[in-house]
Design a protein around this motif. Structure first.
Motif, PDB file in Angstrom:
ATOM      1  N   ASN A 245     -16.108  31.897 -24.863  1.00 42.96           N
ATOM      2  CA  ASN A 245     -17.112  31.766 -23.816  1.00 42.96           C
ATOM      3  C   ASN A 245     -17.370  30.289 -23.532  1.00 42.96           C
ATOM      4  OD1 ASN A 245     -18.879  30.824 -25.853  1.00 42.96           O
ATOM      5  ND2 ASN A 245     -19.572  32.905 -26.284  1.00 42.96           N
ATOM      6  N   VAL A 246     -18.333  29.998 -22.700  1.00 45.11           N
ATOM      7  CA  VAL A 246     -18.587  28.621 -22.281  1.00 45.11           C
ATOM      8  C   VAL A 246     -18.877  27.725 -23.475  1.00 45.11           C
ATOM      9  CG1 VAL A 246     -20.164  27.124 -20.998  1.00 45.11           C
ATOM     10  CG2 VAL A 246     -19.337  29.238 -19.950  1.00 45.11           C
ATOM     11  N   ALA A 247     -19.683  28.200 -24.413  1.00 44.12           N
ATOM     12  CA  ALA A 247     -20.003  27.401 -25.602  1.00 44.12           C
ATOM     13  C   ALA A 247     -18.750  27.097 -26.411  1.00 44.12           C
ATOM     14  CB  ALA A 247     -21.037  28.125 -26.461  1.00 44.12           C
ATOM     15  N   ASP A 248     -17.857  28.083 -26.526  1.00 45.28           N
ATOM     16  CA  ASP A 248     -16.600  27.869 -27.250  1.00 45.28           C
ATOM     17  C   ASP A 248     -15.717  26.859 -26.534  1.00 45.28           C
ATOM     18  OD1 ASP A 248     -16.912  29.862 -29.425  1.00 45.28           O
ATOM     19  OD2 ASP A 248     -16.892  31.289 -27.761  1.00 45.28           O
ATOM     20  N   TRP A 249     -15.665  26.936 -25.212  1.00 54.33           N
ATOM     21  CA  TRP A 249     -14.834  25.999 -24.452  1.00 54.33           C
ATOM     22  C   TRP A 249     -15.365  24.576 -24.581  1.00 54.33           C
ATOM     23  CZ3 TRP A 249     -15.277  29.533 -19.527  1.00 54.33           C
ATOM     24  CH2 TRP A 249     -14.616  30.743 -19.776  1.00 54.33           C
ATOM     25  N   LEU A 250     -16.686  24.437 -24.552  1.00 55.81           N
ATOM     26  CA  LEU A 250     -17.273  23.104 -24.704  1.00 55.81           C
ATOM     27  C   LEU A 250     -16.993  22.555 -26.098  1.00 55.81           C
ATOM     28  CD1 LEU A 250     -18.949  21.115 -22.979  1.00 55.81           C
ATOM     29  CD2 LEU A 250     -20.990  22.018 -24.118  1.00 55.81           C
ATOM     30  N   ALA A 251     -17.087  23.415 -27.105  1.00 60.59           N
ATOM     31  CA  ALA A 251     -16.754  23.000 -28.475  1.00 60.59           C
ATOM     32  C   ALA A 251     -15.280  22.631 -28.573  1.00 60.59           C
ATOM     33  CB  ALA A 251     -17.093  24.117 -29.458  1.00 60.59           C
ATOM     34  N   ALA A 252     -14.421  23.419 -27.919  1.00 61.69           N
ATOM     35  CA  ALA A 252     -12.979  23.124 -27.946  1.00 61.69           C
ATOM     36  C   ALA A 252     -12.695  21.769 -27.327  1.00 61.69           C
ATOM     37  CB  ALA A 252     -12.208  24.216 -27.202  1.00 61.69           C
ATOM     38  N   GLY A 253     -13.401  21.430 -26.260  1.00 66.41           N
ATOM     39  CA  GLY A 253     -13.205  20.128 -25.625  1.00 66.41           C
ATOM     40  C   GLY A 253     -13.581  18.978 -26.541  1.00 66.41           C
ATOM     41  N   GLN A 254     -14.704  19.134 -27.237  1.00 71.13           N
ATOM     42  CA  GLN A 254     -15.107  18.073 -28.166  1.00 71.13           C
ATOM     43  C   GLN A 254     -14.106  17.964 -29.316  1.00 71.13           C
ATOM     44  OE1 GLN A 254     -19.664  17.784 -28.678  1.00 71.13           O
ATOM     45  NE2 GLN A 254     -19.349  19.866 -27.899  1.00 71.13           N
ATOM     46  N   ALA A 255     -13.651  19.101 -29.811  1.00 72.38           N
ATOM     47  CA  ALA A 255     -12.658  19.086 -30.886  1.00 72.38           C
ATOM     48  C   ALA A 255     -11.349  18.469 -30.400  1.00 72.38           C
ATOM     49  CB  ALA A 255     -12.416  20.504 -31.397  1.00 72.38           C
ATOM     50  N   LEU A 256     -10.921  18.845 -29.185  1.00 71.07           N
ATOM     51  CA  LEU A 256      -9.672  18.330 -28.643  1.00 71.07           C
ATOM     52  C   LEU A 256      -9.701  16.809 -28.558  1.00 71.07           C
ATOM     53  CD1 LEU A 256      -6.929  18.504 -27.208  1.00 71.07           C
ATOM     54  CD2 LEU A 256      -8.183  18.913 -25.065  1.00 71.07           C
ATOM     55  N   GLU A 257     -10.763  16.257 -27.964  1.00 71.84           N
ATOM     56  CA  GLU A 257     -10.800  14.804 -27.809  1.00 71.84           C
ATOM     57  C   GLU A 257     -10.896  14.100 -29.156  1.00 71.84           C
ATOM     58  OE1 GLU A 257     -11.011  11.260 -25.229  1.00 71.84           O
ATOM     59  OE2 GLU A 257      -9.876  13.106 -25.546  1.00 71.84           O
ATOM     60  N   LYS A 258     -11.613  14.683 -30.095  1.00 74.34           N
ATOM     61  CA  LYS A 258     -11.692  14.073 -31.420  1.00 74.34           C
ATOM     62  C   LYS A 258     -10.328  14.086 -32.097  1.00 74.34           C
ATOM     63  CE  LYS A 258     -15.055  13.820 -35.188  1.00 74.34           C
ATOM     64  NZ  LYS A 258     -16.255  14.467 -35.786  1.00 74.34           N
ATOM     65  N   VAL A 259      -9.579  15.174 -31.918  1.00 76.62           N
ATOM     66  CA  VAL A 259      -8.215  15.240 -32.453  1.00 76.62           C
ATOM     67  C   VAL A 259      -7.329  14.203 -31.766  1.00 76.62           C
ATOM     68  CG1 VAL A 259      -6.116  16.662 -32.485  1.00 76.62           C
ATOM     69  CG2 VAL A 259      -8.299  17.626 -33.251  1.00 76.62           C
TER      70      VAL A 259
END
Length: 322
Positions: A245-259
């Motif tokens: 959901n939206v919260a998961d996608w936002l978390a994925a974005g933060q994780a992606l950029e940190k990676v």
């Protein structure tokens, strides 16, 4: 909770946002808006820059905004400023994704501060990587980095599974290029660099390139090229989340950029082969290859770059500030 910094100025916040906007985004659409209010920053999705054919649910749009949010966090940490991020603001505005408040330096993250130099050095590296293995210890550390942000990163290890993923990438290309609406959308985001966004094309050939992309189904040729890129990539990895959901996608974005920032700090660059996730019928097939429960959000190729490339163009900060 630590007391809020009352001395942070609008100019300081603008400086932090100048790094937020260096985040990656689909087709380099830069689909974010920011509003500075009472020493805090509200992060909005800019759906006027949505990709209806490529990203009909605004999943990647939200992931892109999450990447910008992570850059904001890293830039603040570099300045010795802690942040509190509210990703469930009760505003009644579906475009408002997060509100960031700033706190005294004792709450700043030292780990995130160390990633600051990589904000300007990170690139989406679509070229062939050097023939050099990525150490297992580095990949393990990137997995731990994703986990810190509530996501997972799974490396596709076996040659059989890598081949299957490469086939899915090629199949995804065929599906997308056969769709005239998808081709028109892609062509619309092919811009000369001076435009400040989109997929950079030399100005003199941009009109011709747009006509070719709109007119011709080049799925077979592009699919073969992308399959080769996948085959030859030192690392193929999937970043995913437990929910979708939206919260998961936002978390994925933060994780992606940190990676991505962490990878750059260790000499790596990355690019995306998201076709098996963007094409709805292929996403379950990719999931079936993984050992993780949940939903694949991003398919990454990682490796050591063979040369330096220019950063993608960016819009002026004033264009994304309310």
């Amino acid at each position: 909770m630590n007391p809020e910094i009352t001395s942070i100025t609008q100019e300081q916040i603008r400086s932090l946002l100048s790094y937020a906007v260096l985040a990656p985004s689909s087709h380099n659409t830069q689909p974010w808006r920011f509003e500075i209010t009472d020493g805090a920053v509200s992060v909005f999705a800019d759906r006027t820059r949505a990709l209806a054919a490529n990203d009909p649910d605004d999943r990647e749009l939200t992931i892109s905004c999450g990447c910008a949010l992570m850059n904001l966090r890293v830039a603040a940490a570099h300045e010795g400023i802690g942040v509190a991020v509210d990703t469930t603001p009760d505003s009644g505005d579906d475009d408002l994704l997060a509100v960031v408040s700033f706190f005294k330096e004792d709450s700043a993250s030292a780990d995130e501060s160390g990633l600051f130099e990589s904000i300007e050095g990170r690139r989406t590296y679509r070229k062939r990587f050097a023939s050099k293995d990525v150490p297992t210890a580095v990949l393990d550390s990137l997995g731990a980095t994703a986990a810190e942000e509530g996501s997972w990163l799974e490396v596709i290890d076996s040659e059989e599974d890598r081949q299957k993923v490469a086939e899915l990438v090629s199949e995804g290309d065929s599906v997308q290029w056969s769709n005239p609406s998808w081709r028109r959308e892609l062509a619309a985001w092919m811009h000369p660099r001076r435009r400040g966004d989109g997929l950079t094309v030399p100005g003199i050939v941009a009109p011709i390139a747009q006509v070719v992309v709109r007119t011709f189904d080049m799925g077979n040729g592009v699919g073969a090229k992308d399959k080769q890129l996948a085959d030859e990539s030192p690392v193929l990895a999937v970043l995913g989340t437990s929910g979708d959901n939206v919260a998961d996608w936002l978390a994925a974005g933060q994780a992606l950029e940190k990676v991505l920032l962490s990878a750059h700090a260790q000499g790596l660059q990355a690019s995306y082969l998201n076709q098996p996730i963007q094409v709805a019928s292929l996403r379950p097939k990719l999931q079936n290859l993984l050992g993780q429960q949940g939903f694949p959000q991003i398919l990454l190729r990682l490796g050591f770059p063979e040369d330096d490339i220019d950063a993608a163009p960016r819009r002026r900060l004033d264009e994304v500030l309310e």
